[in-house]
Design a protein around this motif. Sequence first.
Motif, PDB file in Angstrom:
ATOM      1  N   LYS A   1      -5.193  -5.484   9.516  1.00  0.00           N
ATOM      2  CA  LYS A   1      -6.286  -5.163   8.584  1.00  0.00           C
ATOM      3  C   LYS A   1      -5.525  -5.213   7.062  1.00  0.00           C
ATOM      4  O   LYS A   1      -5.776  -5.626   6.314  1.00  0.00           O
ATOM      5  N   SER A   2      -4.174  -4.829   7.194  1.00  0.00           N
ATOM      6  CA  SER A   2      -3.258  -4.878   5.939  1.00  0.00           C
ATOM      7  C   SER A   2      -2.971  -6.488   5.574  1.00  0.00           C
ATOM      8  O   SER A   2      -3.130  -6.862   4.486  1.00  0.00           O
TER       9      SER A   2
ATOM     10  N   TYR B   1      -5.004  -9.119   6.391  1.00  0.00           N
ATOM     11  CA  TYR B   1      -6.277  -9.453   5.892  1.00  0.00           C
ATOM     12  C   TYR B   1      -6.554  -9.105   4.271  1.00  0.00           C
ATOM     13  O   TYR B   1      -6.841 -10.103   3.687  1.00  0.00           O
TER      14      TYR B   1
END
Length: 213
Positions: A104-105, A107
Amino acid sequence: MVFKRRDRRPLGRIVLEVLWPRGGWGRAARYVQLRLNRLPDPPERIARGIFAGVFTTFTPFYGFHFVFAAILAWIMRGNILAAILSTFFGNPLTYVPIGVVAMKSGYALLGLRGSEDHGSIGKKFVKAGEDLWDNFYALFTPDRADWNHLGIFYDEVFFPYMIGGIIPGIVAGTIAYYISLPLITAFQNRRKGAIKAKLAELKKKKKLGKQAD
């Protein structure tokens, strides 16, 4: 052979013990903590090694975490064994949340959007593995190498994971450093105090023995 196990464990049991070791993960964590406390090195070097080990678990270099942690600890002048032991932070109970945070980080930092056009992350792993095997096989046959799935895996999984793991890895490693430093310092001070007290007791007994003679 002298060191060969008498009881051959079935494959299922081996896999189960990797996922859940004997005594549970709590016992395994206590063992690692004890080994870290007993390392013969200044607390600062051990803590730097712990930082390196914890940070490494946020990288996608699975299978090479020991090597990467040792190299990073050497660069940081930390304890290499502490770095290797601290890769225990990454285990079957933590790899999923670590992977989610890193992806997530990554992306977000790279401005990417999640896409299922090429299948799920698991499918991308499988397809990348198939490409590796097929391309290796192609070295000995007339078949042509195809790097398409490996390229997709690198662009959509590996690279975002690598970039996204840097910040949370630094944060987790820094927290581990500042937690471990005073604990290791206190343990070593208590141990030194116990050794001094034992030596003083031995000297006292020796002196009393000479007086008795």
